[in-house]
Design an enzyme around this catalytic site. Sequence first.
Site, PDB file in Angstrom:
ATOM      1  N   GLY A   1     -36.633  40.133  45.879  1.00 12.43           N
ATOM      2  CA  GLY A   1     -36.245  39.440  44.830  1.00 12.43           C
ATOM      3  C   GLY A   1     -37.014  39.201  43.674  1.00 12.43           C
ATOM      4  O   GLY A   1     -36.973  39.738  42.530  1.00 12.43           O
ATOM      5  N   THR A   2     -38.223  38.899  44.195  1.00 14.35           N
ATOM      6  CA  THR A   2     -39.372  38.638  42.965  1.00 14.35           C
ATOM      7  C   THR A   2     -39.599  39.868  42.115  1.00 14.35           C
ATOM      8  O   THR A   2     -39.700  40.018  40.864  1.00 14.35           O
ATOM      9  CB  THR A   2     -40.666  37.957  43.641  1.00 14.35           C
ATOM     10  OG1 THR A   2     -40.142  36.760  44.382  1.00 14.35           O
ATOM     11  CG2 THR A   2     -41.617  37.614  42.570  1.00 14.35           C
TER      12      THR A   2
ATOM     13  N   ASN B   1     -30.407  28.466  43.170  1.00 15.61           N
ATOM     14  CA  ASN B   1     -30.806  28.520  44.492  1.00 15.61           C
ATOM     15  C   ASN B   1     -30.873  26.911  45.177  1.00 15.61           C
ATOM     16  O   ASN B   1     -30.673  26.912  46.271  1.00 15.61           O
ATOM     17  CB  ASN B   1     -32.405  28.980  44.712  1.00 15.61           C
ATOM     18  CG  ASN B   1     -33.247  28.681  43.632  1.00 15.61           C
ATOM     19  OD1 ASN B   1     -33.186  28.853  42.557  1.00 15.61           O
ATOM     20  ND2 ASN B   1     -34.305  28.162  44.035  1.00 15.61           N
TER      21      ASN B   1
ATOM     22  N   GLN C   1     -29.112  34.423  45.037  1.00 18.92           N
ATOM     23  CA  GLN C   1     -28.331  33.599  45.559  1.00 18.92           C
ATOM     24  C   GLN C   1     -26.676  33.744  45.416  1.00 18.92           C
ATOM     25  O   GLN C   1     -26.068  32.947  46.133  1.00 18.92           O
ATOM     26  CB  GLN C   1     -28.656  32.197  45.187  1.00 18.92           C
ATOM     27  CG  GLN C   1     -29.994  31.709  45.216  1.00 18.92           C
ATOM     28  CD  GLN C   1     -30.450  31.742  46.855  1.00 18.92           C
ATOM     29  OE1 GLN C   1     -29.504  31.490  47.592  1.00 18.92           O
ATOM     30  NE2 GLN C   1     -31.634  31.392  47.153  1.00 18.92           N
TER      31      GLN C   1
ATOM     32  N   SER D   1     -32.006  40.439  46.771  1.00 15.41           N
ATOM     33  CA  SER D   1     -33.063  40.349  47.830  1.00 15.41           C
ATOM     34  C   SER D   1     -32.277  40.496  49.087  1.00 15.41           C
ATOM     35  O   SER D   1     -31.447  39.452  49.457  1.00 15.41           O
ATOM     36  CB  SER D   1     -34.004  39.130  47.826  1.00 15.41           C
ATOM     37  OG  SER D   1     -34.733  38.918  48.627  1.00 15.41           O
ATOM     38  N   GLY D   2     -32.755  41.223  50.109  1.00 10.39           N
ATOM     39  CA  GLY D   2     -32.123  41.590  51.403  1.00 10.39           C
ATOM     40  C   GLY D   2     -32.235  40.263  52.402  1.00 10.39           C
ATOM     41  O   GLY D   2     -31.311  39.988  52.941  1.00 10.39           O
ATOM     42  N   HIS D   3     -33.206  39.504  52.191  1.00  3.85           N
ATOM     43  CA  HIS D   3     -33.366  38.615  53.579  1.00  3.85           C
ATOM     44  C   HIS D   3     -32.563  37.373  53.112  1.00  3.85           C
ATOM     45  O   HIS D   3     -32.222  36.270  53.920  1.00  3.85           O
ATOM     46  CB  HIS D   3     -34.715  38.200  53.470  1.00  3.85           C
ATOM     47  CG  HIS D   3     -35.351  37.309  52.500  1.00  3.85           C
ATOM     48  ND1 HIS D   3     -35.662  35.907  52.594  1.00  3.85           N
ATOM     49  CD2 HIS D   3     -36.014  37.603  51.225  1.00  3.85           C
ATOM     50  CE1 HIS D   3     -36.222  35.351  51.536  1.00  3.85           C
ATOM     51  NE2 HIS D   3     -36.366  36.617  50.476  1.00  3.85           N
TER      52      HIS D   3
ATOM     53  N   CYS E   1     -44.531  19.609  48.428  1.00  5.98           N
ATOM     54  CA  CYS E   1     -45.581  19.204  48.457  1.00  5.98           C
ATOM     55  C   CYS E   1     -46.666  20.288  47.737  1.00  5.98           C
ATOM     56  O   CYS E   1     -46.728  21.203  48.234  1.00  5.98           O
ATOM     57  CB  CYS E   1     -46.214  18.820  49.715  1.00  5.98           C
ATOM     58  SG  CYS E   1     -47.597  17.764  49.864  1.00  5.98           S
TER      59      CYS E   1
HETATM   60  N1  PLP Z   1     -34.365  34.405  42.891  1.00  2.56           N
HETATM   61  C1  PLP Z   1     -33.860  33.259  43.516  1.00  2.56           C
HETATM   62  C2  PLP Z   1     -32.656  32.515  42.677  1.00  2.56           C
HETATM   63  C3  PLP Z   1     -34.275  32.940  44.810  1.00  2.56           C
HETATM   64  O1  PLP Z   1     -33.589  31.939  45.274  1.00  2.56           O
HETATM   65  C4  PLP Z   1     -35.518  33.631  45.520  1.00  2.56           C
HETATM   66  C5  PLP Z   1     -35.814  33.105  46.700  1.00  2.56           C
HETATM   67  O2  PLP Z   1     -35.683  32.231  47.131  1.00  2.56           O
HETATM   68  C6  PLP Z   1     -36.246  34.628  44.683  1.00  2.56           C
HETATM   69  C7  PLP Z   1     -35.415  34.916  43.431  1.00  2.56           C
HETATM   70  C8  PLP Z   1     -36.950  35.418  45.315  1.00  2.56           C
HETATM   71  O3  PLP Z   1     -36.680  36.312  46.240  1.00  2.56           O
HETATM   72  P1  PLP Z   1     -37.776  37.037  47.167  1.00  2.56           P
HETATM   73  O4  PLP Z   1     -37.982  35.962  48.205  1.00  2.56           O
HETATM   74  O5  PLP Z   1     -37.057  38.119  47.952  1.00  2.56           O
HETATM   75  O6  PLP Z   1     -39.003  37.418  46.548  1.00  2.56           O
END
Ligand code: PLP
Length: 404
Positions: A82-83, A161, A189, A209-211, A335
């Site tokens: 996703g990033t 998220n 999300q 994002s797949g995971h 933290c």
């Molecule tokens: N965007 C949102 C709203 C997320 O919750 C996350 C991961 O928690 C990401 C982007 C990033 O996804 P990834 O972990 O696949 O890079």
Amino acid sequence: MSPVSGARAVSAPRVYLDNNATTQVAPEVLEEMLPFLKEKFGNPSSAYSFGGNLQKDLERARERTASLFNCHPTEIVFTSCGTESDNFAIRGLVDAYPEKTHVITTKVEHPAVKNQVSYLKKKGLRVTEIGVDRRGNLDLAELKAAIDNETLLVSCMMANNETGVIFPLREICGIAKEHGVFVHTDAVQAIGKLPLDMAELPVDLLAFSGHKFHAPKGVGGLFVRRGLKIRPFLIGGHQERSRRGGTENLASIVGMGKAAELALARLPEEESRVRALRDKLERGILSGIAHSEVNGDPVRRVPNTTNIGIHFIEGEALLLALDKHGICASTGSACASGSLQPSHVLRAMGIPFTCIHGSLRFSLSTYTTDAEVDYVLETLPGIVNRLRELSPFRSLQEIEAFGE
Ligand code: PLP
């Protein structure tokens, strides 16, 4: 009684309620992936049939993924996460339109958007961050007022998220399109939790994002509307129609294709069973624990998420205690560098400090069971009572504020 669902690995926690962080790989997904980690290890770009024949598996996964969004398969670009998808969307568009120098985003985006935009700001881009109200809802008047002739893009997540709050993408697109401004949405999300129809929703770019929906980690994608001009983010080979260089992570892409199919099929269950379990958990916590409240709009939320502020308690201690009981959840403070950093999302919502630090996010999935929710409801109040006895937040003044 063991509330553990049968599909779990032996070493898994008793109760996993952190599905917004990551999800377990669906057994059906794993099964489809395995041949691509074993005998079908070729490179889909190879000229010989052992590799080249795998193109059809790649394209089948693209079709399955596209079905989830009701878009054309060529509008899906596979990425690593996703990033990367968020970075690609924003940087790719900014690079493609250097004459436009202004981007609008929100104060509650994930770091995948927030930090990419901050990076571009340092490089000279003008950035406006739109605020949210106490329930996490966006101020659309502020958005309207922020658009000017230099605005290229509005980047707004589909669902948050931390709180699960859903943003009004249709209205946002309406405002943006009136001014010829592009819209990117981080839908990481939202997948598997909300119906998505790219024929109805005129966003230009959508990251996933797949995971987060029962595919493995290390695979994601970006919907790029047909005809949109965008620069590649990963520059290399000709893969993904020259939009993303790098040998395709075929096993994971195939897995994500299957996960997309499952997510589409399971949407009604998410809306009914998962939502009902989430509501039961939330009601139970609110009625069993004094001075607790929901953070975020209680209605405009994805069905699997609840974020509950538990006053006069320290979230990290709460998580550790829950962990001892085999329960996985998240807190609104993390933290970092030896100090507790309150969540930027809850801060943007104006949630009081004492509540942010004691906020807990539970995120459910299709694998969550009724027995697991019962177990949390039996366990949590005792932990909270014990920790409150020790809490430095429970000053006389704060207790008086609640009229005790
Ligand atoms: N965007 C949102 C709203 C997320 O919750 C996350 C991961 O928690 C990401 C982007 C990033 O996804 P990834 O972990 O696949 O890079």
